[in-house]
Design a protein around this motif. Structure first.
Motif, PDB file in Angstrom:
ATOM      1  N   ALA A  23      42.590  52.941  60.864  1.00 23.66           N
ATOM      2  CA  ALA A  23      41.642  51.833  60.807  1.00 23.66           C
ATOM      3  C   ALA A  23      41.576  51.234  59.413  1.00 23.66           C
ATOM      4  O   ALA A  23      41.516  50.009  59.249  1.00 23.66           O
ATOM      5  N   LYS A  24      41.613  52.102  58.407  1.00 20.67           N
ATOM      6  CA  LYS A  24      41.562  51.602  57.038  1.00 20.67           C
ATOM      7  C   LYS A  24      42.819  50.829  56.696  1.00 20.67           C
ATOM      8  O   LYS A  24      42.772  49.797  56.014  1.00 20.67           O
ATOM      9  N   LYS A  57      42.610  47.509  58.376  1.00 18.97           N
ATOM     10  CA  LYS A  57      41.633  46.681  57.671  1.00 18.97           C
ATOM     11  C   LYS A  57      42.245  46.109  56.401  1.00 18.97           C
ATOM     12  O   LYS A  57      42.029  44.938  56.069  1.00 18.97           O
TER      13      LYS A  57
END
Length: 538
Positions: free
Chosen positions: A329-330, A333
């Protein structure tokens, strides 16, 4: 040719149009917000959020006039009547040639004109197909566009100077500039909202009767809108400014409609300054905590180990590292937001220090007053850009679509551009800005001269007036030329030639000069290759 033949050209044309529109967002849209971001009125992320809506709406609602000019105002389409499929191929090659150059230039941070690019590409196709006679060189075609290249920066610069110089002499240089500025803000709101309302109504959205209204009605509605905005600014905004700027109260933007009823809100006390010894202890403790987080549980590296600049894992963590949704997810992002998390203001650039020092600085609080006006003008500039420059990507694919649907060449040049094409191009423009626009934005704004909110406001309003006027009459001017002319005029208004980065301006001029021939050669060569290939490949 029969209707719906050569569907592969239509399909590739859609891809080429999206790529060209992506390049427009990456290159030209940076022009609309470069001064707002450079002056500090907006962050890069805020500018991108605003542009997502204003660029799309400008393209979707008001982008049809200039699309018709690009679509049929450069080539003599009568030459293609007997072979409509050749015109389809030509427009496809034009899109590929234009998109290739604009994307390359955007990657290198070159603020080129996307209008130059598509015009040069279409000219290259026409010359490759039928020689120089295929191009409408007169004022109804190329000459009209070339004229706009010289007129638009000068016009934008003159309008910008007319707006900025009275502001400088009557407000910014006055001993009590802050009080004068607060009193004058409603007047500036009146002028800005009047111009915005008039041009949006006067140009008119397709499918409405706005453009057919009598000029008197348009002016009356515009004055009504401006009067309403000015009344709101006088009653609420001036009070809000006095409390926030003069009273130094902790008044937020959402207090604006109820500012007369909000009790006194003192600014919070600043955080205490730690001694050197305390700071050392704090850093030591933070370092130990960081080591523990990095080690993680059972030897697994946590998502904190992903490099903020590259989105990659440290080299010693690759082996034996297990899958982590948090880490994924990071990383996602990072890639999604990397285009808006860049520093593009160039305030700490040592090479520009002499240029910025040569510009006169004014009271920070007075400059702050113009930040709000600049947000409005930035929206107008972006809206006008979407209405004008969407033609560069929408015009050629509209021509391809018409031929694919009817198997005929429209020689009237009056066929409307389908709304789905304008919507598609508008969305691609937004995507280009969000992911790639920071490259060019670094070069403009403070890269040319020092910009403050008052300077940026004047530059954007002057640019908007020039672009919207040209868009109304179907003249596809270059937004790059207009904003560059406006920013150059701001630099000259300092009365000091050293306040301009002449090297950067020369770089801009060089990129403009080579854009037309490069895009034309690429598109012409592609067309020559495709049109002379064996028939089974056409």
């Amino acid at each position: 040719m029969n209707p719906h033949d050569f569907t592969w050209i239509f399909a590739l044309g859609i891809v080429g149009s999206i790529c060209d529109a992506f390049g427009i967002g990456a290159n030209d849209v940076a022009n609309s917000f470069a001064s707002s971001v450079s002056s500090g009125s907006l962050t890069l992320a805020q500018a991108c959020i605003i542009a997502v809506f204003t660029e799309f709406l400008g393209a979707f609602l008001l982008g049809s006039n200039t699309s018709e000019t690009i679509k049929g105002g450069i080539l003599s389409v009568n030459l293609f009547v007997s072979q409509p499929e050749i015109l389809m191929l030509g427009m496809l090659c034009a899109l590929i040639g234009s998109a290739s150059w604009v994307l390359f230039a955007s990657k290198k941070g070159m603020p080129v004109s996307t209008t130059h690019s598509i015009v040069g590409a279409i000219m290259g196709v026409g010359i490759a197909a039928f020689g120089g006679g295929a191009i409408q060189w007169g004022y109804s075609g190329v000459a009209k566009i070339i004229t706009s290249w010289f007129v638009s920066p000068v016009a934008a610069g003159l309008v910008t100077s007319i707006i900025y110089l009275p502001t400088r002499y009557f407000i910014l240089e006055h001993p009590d500039s802050l009080e004068r500025g607060i009193k004058a803000i409603p007047i500036y709101f009146f002028i800005t909202s009047l111009i915005s309302a008039f041009y949006i109504i006067y140009k008119g959205a397709p499918g409405t009767k706005a453009a057919k209204m009598p000029i008197g009605t348009t002016i009356g509605i515009s004055f009504g809108v401006a009067a309403g905005v000015t009344a709101f600014a006088w009653v609420f905004f001036v009070k809000w400014l006095r409390r926030r700027v003069i009273g130094k109260e902790d008044i937020r933007w959402y207090h604006l409609p109820v500012v007369h009823f909000v009790k006194h809100r003192p600014m919070p006390e600043p955080a205490p300054v730690l001694s050197a010894e305390a700071s050392s202890e704090l850093e030591s403790g933070a370092g130990e905590a960081q080591d523990k987080m990095t080690l993680g549980t059972k030897g697994i590296y946590s998502d904190i180990d992903i490099d903020e600049n590259t989105g990659a894992l440290p080299s010693d963590a690759v082996e034996g590292n297990k899958f982590s949704f948090a880490k994924l997810a990071k990383r996602l992002k990072y890639y999604a937001l990397r285009g808006v998390n860049k520093d593009v203001r160039n305030l700490d650039n040592k090479k520009l220090a002499n240029v910025h020092d040569a510009a006169r600085k004014f009271d920070d609080d007075t400059e702050y007053l113009f930040s709000f006006l600049q947000v409005i003008t930035a929206c107008l500039a972006s809206f006008s850009h979407g209405s004008n420059d969407v033609a560069n990507a929408a015009g050629p694919i509209a021509a391809i679509y018409e031929i694919w649907k009817t198997a005929q060449v429209d020689t009237s040049g009056k066929a409307p551009v389908p709304m789905w094409i304008l919507a598609m191009a508008g969305a691609a423009i937004d995507l280009g800005l969000l992911t790639f626009g920071y490259h060019v934005m670094r070069k403009l704004g403070n890269g040319v001269t020092y910009l403050s909110p008052s300077r940026g406001f004047a530059a954007e309003l002057g640019t908007s007036l020039t672009v919207l006027t040209a868009s109304k009459i179907g003249l596809p001017v270059s937004t790059t030329h207009c904003i560059t002319g406006a920013i150059t005029a701001i630099g000259l208004c300092n009365g000091n030639f050293r306040a301009l980065n002449w090297k950067m301006l020369m770089w801009c001029f060089l990129s403009w000069i080579i854009t037309l021939p490069v895009a034309g050669v690429v598109a012409g060569l592609l067309f020559a290759f495709g049109s002379n290939a064996p028939n089974k490949f056409i």
